[in-house]
Design a protein around this motif. Sequence first.
Motif, PDB file in Angstrom:
ATOM      1  N   GLY A 134       0.947  -1.209   0.084  1.00  0.00           N
ATOM      2  CA  GLY A 134       0.003  -0.130  -0.040  1.00  0.00           C
ATOM      3  C   GLY A 134       0.794   1.298   0.174  1.00  0.00           C
ATOM      4  N   ASN A 135       0.236   2.313   0.297  1.00  0.00           N
ATOM      5  CA  ASN A 135       0.682   3.749   0.225  1.00  0.00           C
ATOM      6  C   ASN A 135       0.366   4.474   1.215  1.00  0.00           C
ATOM      7  OD1 ASN A 135       2.436   3.010  -2.354  1.00  0.00           O
ATOM      8  ND2 ASN A 135       0.573   3.882  -3.331  1.00  0.00           N
ATOM      9  N   ALA A 136       1.254   5.212   1.955  1.00  0.00           N
ATOM     10  CA  ALA A 136       1.109   6.194   2.817  1.00  0.00           C
ATOM     11  C   ALA A 136       2.157   7.160   3.039  1.00  0.00           C
ATOM     12  CB  ALA A 136       0.433   5.638   4.294  1.00  0.00           C
ATOM     13  N   GLU A 140      -3.216  -2.416   8.415  1.00  0.00           N
ATOM     14  CA  GLU A 140      -3.762  -1.068   8.945  1.00  0.00           C
ATOM     15  C   GLU A 140      -3.056  -0.626   9.963  1.00  0.00           C
ATOM     16  OE1 GLU A 140      -6.192  -3.971   6.691  1.00  0.00           O
ATOM     17  OE2 GLU A 140      -5.127  -4.272   8.422  1.00  0.00           O
ATOM     18  N   GLU A 200       0.188   1.155   8.584  1.00  0.00           N
ATOM     19  CA  GLU A 200      -0.354   2.276   7.683  1.00  0.00           C
ATOM     20  C   GLU A 200      -0.501   3.647   8.655  1.00  0.00           C
ATOM     21  OE1 GLU A 200      -3.944   3.994   4.922  1.00  0.00           O
ATOM     22  OE2 GLU A 200      -2.718   1.700   4.501  1.00  0.00           O
ATOM     23  N   LYS A 201      -1.192   3.166   9.825  1.00  0.00           N
ATOM     24  CA  LYS A 201      -1.563   4.285  11.283  1.00  0.00           C
ATOM     25  C   LYS A 201       0.008   4.827  11.573  1.00  0.00           C
ATOM     26  CE  LYS A 201      -5.837   2.697  12.958  1.00  0.00           C
ATOM     27  NZ  LYS A 201      -6.115   1.766  13.540  1.00  0.00           N
ATOM     28  N   ILE A 252       4.346   1.086   1.169  1.00  0.00           N
ATOM     29  CA  ILE A 252       4.359   0.252   2.432  1.00  0.00           C
ATOM     30  C   ILE A 252       4.072  -1.334   2.069  1.00  0.00           C
ATOM     31  CG2 ILE A 252       3.354  -0.115   4.755  1.00  0.00           C
ATOM     32  CD1 ILE A 252       2.145   2.791   4.446  1.00  0.00           C
ATOM     33  N   LYS A 296       1.686   7.134   9.145  1.00  0.00           N
ATOM     34  CA  LYS A 296       1.023   8.476   8.901  1.00  0.00           C
ATOM     35  C   LYS A 296       1.568   9.273  10.203  1.00  0.00           C
ATOM     36  CE  LYS A 296      -2.478   7.419   6.141  1.00  0.00           C
ATOM     37  NZ  LYS A 296      -4.079   6.737   5.949  1.00  0.00           N
TER      38      LYS A 296
END
Length: 426
Positions: free
Chosen positions: A9-11, A214, A217-218, A16, A221
């Motif tokens: 994914g991306n963040a 998840e 990713e948190k 990621i 960020k």
Amino acid sequence: MTNNGFHHGNAAGMRIHVLPTKAFKTFAISLYAGVPLDEDTVTPTALVPFVLRRGTATYPETTQFRERLEELYGAGFGFDVYKRGDYQIVQFRMDTINDSFVQSKESLLAESFAFLGDVLTQPLLEDGSFRPSYVATERETVRKKLEAIVNDKARYAAERCIEEMCRFEPYRLHPLGQRADLEGITPENLYQSYKSWLDGAILDLYVVGDTTPEEVEKLVKRHFGGDKSDTGAYSSKFTPVAVNEVRTIEEKLDVNQGKLNMGLRTSITYKDDTYATALMYNGIFGGYPHSKLFVNVREKESLAYYASSRYDGHKGIGTIQSGIEAKNYGKAVDIIRKQLDEMKAGNISDLELSQTKAMIRNLLSEIQDSAFEMISFDFNRQISGKDRSTLELIEQVEAIGAEEVKAAADTFQLDTIYFLTGQKEE
């Protein structure tokens, strides 16, 4: 999700990659920052992580920095600077014990992210640039590392062969940069270099352990909240370099033992479907103790102290390393070239095939035992754009016969012969 088990994914401007697993008692975290190899930026880029590891805004003194790792139950932290194809890669690594094995108030994964985020994005600054004493000390560290290559003549010869062979390509540059450029680096211009490096780098963050995409990713960020909008991507464009003639370079230094290195070009790279055949080619030719180079050059003819080959699948280059008596130069070149011809003629025994397959199979199987090896394997996919699991690669290797190896051999062309010899006349 890929067939390697990683979720992608991306963040916060980075890519990621998370592999949720209970197989390890630790979290393995790897952050890769890649930029194109470039004469003007290679040295400052190499110096940056050395300075970043000295202190952050939160832990300005190096002792505090290390004590913080101790507080995280002895978390491991390190970095590497290397090249993959025509890219310079800085890799930061952390390994932290899984929360369920210790009595910790805070999540150790979250604490590790806070630490790594600090290292990358909140370096210690004095008067708006890096601390001068840290820059001065780490400049010396890098200088010594570059000097150590010159002092290790086997490494030096390997680097010089690549430099000569790729003299018109970024790949000629050493990932740690150039000694001559270190003098001109100041705390001010290094801080500017750091900012443009961070802004321009392709960032890949990996986590292997008992977590979820998840959660990661948190954390990204929260602790890497950069303002990068574009994650960027590696260019997997590859143009094979044609070999018109074999160049021979002789260099004289104060060495007792001659170093004979050769460079080969191939059109096969990591992203090709025939990549497995190039692996087999290198394995049979010079990659292992049962290989043609080792057996014929070192054992049968006693011409070399060591003789082996390597294959760089990101650059389409093969290299040969050997240590010889200077007086045996002509003989050694002839016999190495004979082994190259044997490969092109397809003179490959069943035993060579089966032994090489066993070696490659073992190496690929062992990747599953190490979180960082799994990360490294998947990162090859990010650079090359080729999605291929270790299992698929093993299956491809198993299916290869002498004909396929011969076809790979036809793509390997001798480009450069580099000989490092002593200054004393024999």
